[in-house]
Design an enzyme around this catalytic site. Sequence first.
Site, PDB file in Angstrom:
ATOM      1  N   CYS A 158       0.809  -1.231   0.000  1.00 22.36           N
ATOM      2  CA  CYS A 158       0.000   0.000   0.000  1.00 22.36           C
ATOM      3  C   CYS A 158       0.838   1.275   0.000  1.00 22.36           C
ATOM      4  O   CYS A 158       0.297   2.368  -0.172  1.00 22.36           O
ATOM      5  CB  CYS A 158      -0.957   0.000   1.174  1.00 22.36           C
ATOM      6  SG  CYS A 158      -2.199  -1.289   1.019  1.00 22.36           S
ATOM      7  N   ASN A 164     -10.294   0.119  -0.319  1.00 16.95           N
ATOM      8  CA  ASN A 164      -8.829   0.195  -0.365  1.00 16.95           C
ATOM      9  C   ASN A 164      -8.349  -0.276  -1.736  1.00 16.95           C
ATOM     10  O   ASN A 164      -8.414  -1.471  -2.042  1.00 16.95           O
ATOM     11  CB  ASN A 164      -8.247  -0.677   0.751  1.00 16.95           C
ATOM     12  CG  ASN A 164      -6.728  -0.639   0.808  1.00 16.95           C
ATOM     13  OD1 ASN A 164      -6.083  -0.138  -0.104  1.00 16.95           O
ATOM     14  ND2 ASN A 164      -6.167  -1.186   1.867  1.00 16.95           N
ATOM     15  N   HIS A 188      -3.274   7.288   2.685  1.00 11.41           N
ATOM     16  CA  HIS A 188      -3.707   6.017   2.097  1.00 11.41           C
ATOM     17  C   HIS A 188      -5.056   5.606   2.695  1.00 11.41           C
ATOM     18  O   HIS A 188      -5.247   5.655   3.914  1.00 11.41           O
ATOM     19  CB  HIS A 188      -2.646   4.951   2.380  1.00 11.41           C
ATOM     20  CG  HIS A 188      -3.099   3.565   2.030  1.00 11.41           C
ATOM     21  ND1 HIS A 188      -3.556   3.229   0.772  1.00 11.41           N
ATOM     22  CD2 HIS A 188      -3.189   2.431   2.782  1.00 11.41           C
ATOM     23  CE1 HIS A 188      -3.894   1.959   0.765  1.00 11.41           C
ATOM     24  NE2 HIS A 188      -3.696   1.455   1.962  1.00 11.41           N
TER      25      HIS A 188
HETATM   26  O1  UT7 Z   1      -3.896  -1.133   3.295  1.00 10.47           O
HETATM   27  C1  UT7 Z   1      -2.993  -2.024   3.876  1.00 10.47           C
HETATM   28  C2  UT7 Z   1      -3.064  -2.000   5.325  1.00 10.47           C
HETATM   29  N1  UT7 Z   1      -4.301  -2.561   5.799  1.00 10.47           N
HETATM   30  C3  UT7 Z   1      -4.930  -1.960   6.773  1.00 10.47           C
HETATM   31  O2  UT7 Z   1      -4.531  -0.896   7.204  1.00 10.47           O
HETATM   32  C4  UT7 Z   1      -6.139  -2.654   7.363  1.00 10.47           C
HETATM   33  C5  UT7 Z   1      -6.012  -2.674   8.862  1.00 10.47           C
HETATM   34  N2  UT7 Z   1      -7.073  -3.408   9.544  1.00 10.47           N
HETATM   35  C6  UT7 Z   1      -8.359  -3.005   9.558  1.00 10.47           C
HETATM   36  O3  UT7 Z   1      -8.732  -2.073   8.881  1.00 10.47           O
HETATM   37  C7  UT7 Z   1      -9.298  -3.698  10.498  1.00 10.47           C
HETATM   38  O4  UT7 Z   1      -8.567  -4.524  11.369  1.00 10.47           O
HETATM   39  C8  UT7 Z   1     -10.401  -4.537   9.785  1.00 10.47           C
HETATM   40  C9  UT7 Z   1     -11.389  -3.628   9.116  1.00 10.47           C
HETATM   41  C10 UT7 Z   1      -9.782  -5.483   8.796  1.00 10.47           C
HETATM   42  C11 UT7 Z   1     -11.165  -5.342  10.840  1.00 10.47           C
HETATM   43  O5  UT7 Z   1     -11.688  -4.483  11.841  1.00 10.47           O
HETATM   44  P1  UT7 Z   1     -11.449  -4.796  13.376  1.00 10.47           P
HETATM   45  O6  UT7 Z   1     -12.152  -3.745  14.141  1.00 10.47           O
HETATM   46  O7  UT7 Z   1      -9.977  -4.937  13.608  1.00 10.47           O
HETATM   47  O8  UT7 Z   1     -12.211  -6.151  13.568  1.00 10.47           O
HETATM   48  P2  UT7 Z   1     -11.649  -7.552  14.084  1.00 10.47           P
HETATM   49  O9  UT7 Z   1     -10.819  -8.212  13.026  1.00 10.47           O
HETATM   50  O10 UT7 Z   1     -11.073  -7.377  15.436  1.00 10.47           O
HETATM   51  O11 UT7 Z   1     -12.998  -8.363  14.234  1.00 10.47           O
HETATM   52  C12 UT7 Z   1     -13.988  -7.993  15.207  1.00 10.47           C
HETATM   53  C13 UT7 Z   1     -15.159  -8.955  15.090  1.00 10.47           C
HETATM   54  C14 UT7 Z   1     -14.727 -10.417  15.108  1.00 10.47           C
HETATM   55  O12 UT7 Z   1     -15.727 -11.152  15.786  1.00 10.47           O
HETATM   56  P3  UT7 Z   1     -15.525 -11.585  17.326  1.00 10.47           P
HETATM   57  O13 UT7 Z   1     -14.288 -12.416  17.334  1.00 10.47           O
HETATM   58  O14 UT7 Z   1     -15.384 -10.306  18.093  1.00 10.47           O
HETATM   59  O15 UT7 Z   1     -16.780 -12.335  17.619  1.00 10.47           O
HETATM   60  C15 UT7 Z   1     -14.694 -10.803  13.655  1.00 10.47           C
HETATM   61  O16 UT7 Z   1     -14.909 -12.192  13.461  1.00 10.47           O
HETATM   62  O17 UT7 Z   1     -15.810  -8.757  13.829  1.00 10.47           O
HETATM   63  C16 UT7 Z   1     -15.868  -9.992  13.115  1.00 10.47           C
HETATM   64  N3  UT7 Z   1     -15.735  -9.714  11.689  1.00 10.47           N
HETATM   65  C17 UT7 Z   1     -16.776  -9.355  10.912  1.00 10.47           C
HETATM   66  N4  UT7 Z   1     -18.084  -9.199  11.192  1.00 10.47           N
HETATM   67  C18 UT7 Z   1     -18.888  -8.796  10.189  1.00 10.47           C
HETATM   68  C19 UT7 Z   1     -14.616  -9.703  10.912  1.00 10.47           C
HETATM   69  N5  UT7 Z   1     -14.910  -9.353   9.648  1.00 10.47           N
HETATM   70  C20 UT7 Z   1     -16.240  -9.127   9.635  1.00 10.47           C
HETATM   71  C21 UT7 Z   1     -17.133  -8.724   8.610  1.00 10.47           C
HETATM   72  N6  UT7 Z   1     -18.435  -8.572   8.934  1.00 10.47           N
HETATM   73  N7  UT7 Z   1     -16.746  -8.477   7.352  1.00 10.47           N
END
Ligand code: UT7
Length: 331
Positions: free
Chosen positions: A116, A286, A256
């Site tokens: 990225c 993204n 970004h």
């Molecule tokens: O561009 C390159 C660099 N990339 C980035 O900068 C991306 C960085 N990461 C992020 O933007 C975020 O971590 C994400 C958007 C990918 C995820 O958000 P998060 O707030 O970190 O969520 P998480 O992975 O901690 O997941 C929280 C909960 C989980 O459920 P439990 O374990 O709390 O029950 C996941 O299983 O949300 C669940 N979950 C979803 N729920 C609905 C994960 N993906 C989804 C989804 N829809 N698509």
Amino acid sequence: MAKITAAITAVGKYIPDYILTNAMLEKMVDTNDEWITTRTGIKERRILKGEGKGTSYMAIKAAKELLEKKKLDPKEIELVIVATATPDMQAAATSVYVATQIGAVNAFGFDLEAACSSFLYGMSVAAKYIESGRYKKVLLIGADKCSSMIDYTDRATCIIFGDGAGAVLFEPSEEGLGLQDEYLKSDGVGREYLQVKASGSLYPVTKEAIDKKENFVYQDGKTVFKNAVFNMADVAVKILERNNLTNDDINWLAAHQANKRIIEATARRINLESSKVMMNIQKYGNTTSATIPLLLADYEQQLKKGDNIIFASFGGGFTWGSIYFKWAYNS
Ligand code: UT7
């Protein structure tokens, strides 16, 4: 003799027509509009459809729009850099094909890959060619067909990424405009948290790898998120301090577009009000190497000559950095 600085003098963009909305994703994986919107800020993303269309298709379209707007003869371009994490193919550089297709017959070309941060690093590289005094017209294109490496049954990644391309022209400035300072970083500990495992020489694409879906993006979102929030804000603060700038001196943050919350955290660290924060993640998701040039294209009408822009990125690798830049023209 006055120091030559490297300014952006034209911008072009291309986004595919096909729109993948949050409502459509709700029907494909276990997710919902509210979760995607609050966690990422994304409402929809563009997907390049159709046989035989790779990253070069979008890069060529963005470059042609730039050439048209600038009324520039492509024969004047001396170098074409394509910043991308999804080149058309291995070994044969996408930039070389793009240069030929747009009629930049006097240019040489190469691709630049840093996930990225590809475009941000590309700005640094393009500027060096101009600052050397040897080159007068460098075309930098950020383009990615992210959909080519996404598993649309994996809700952790398929909601985030989209396809698109943006192009900028770098030329020498006699008024000290363009790139003023840069602070670029990388750290190889990051590669296990965001990768396409089966895609290169270490783990070639085999039938077994495809069965394990290792030809798709894997991301440990939480770890990448924490590192992105800390590091992107950190480099933005450093570049302001190093140049004796306060929030009042800054007209725009062009960061970004990976996650609205990461961008807002960076803006908060440098005390920048939201009206100065460029944002289009809601429309495109993204797009990896294309996010920053797409911001410039979408905000071009609002940019004024002399505006101070802080660019910032964070991505796989890990790779990250910030650039202090003075805009060179009114639209
Ligand atoms: O561009 C390159 C660099 N990339 C980035 O900068 C991306 C960085 N990461 C992020 O933007 C975020 O971590 C994400 C958007 C990918 C995820 O958000 P998060 O707030 O970190 O969520 P998480 O992975 O901690 O997941 C929280 C909960 C989980 O459920 P439990 O374990 O709390 O029950 C996941 O299983 O949300 C669940 N979950 C979803 N729920 C609905 C994960 N993906 C989804 C989804 N829809 N698509």
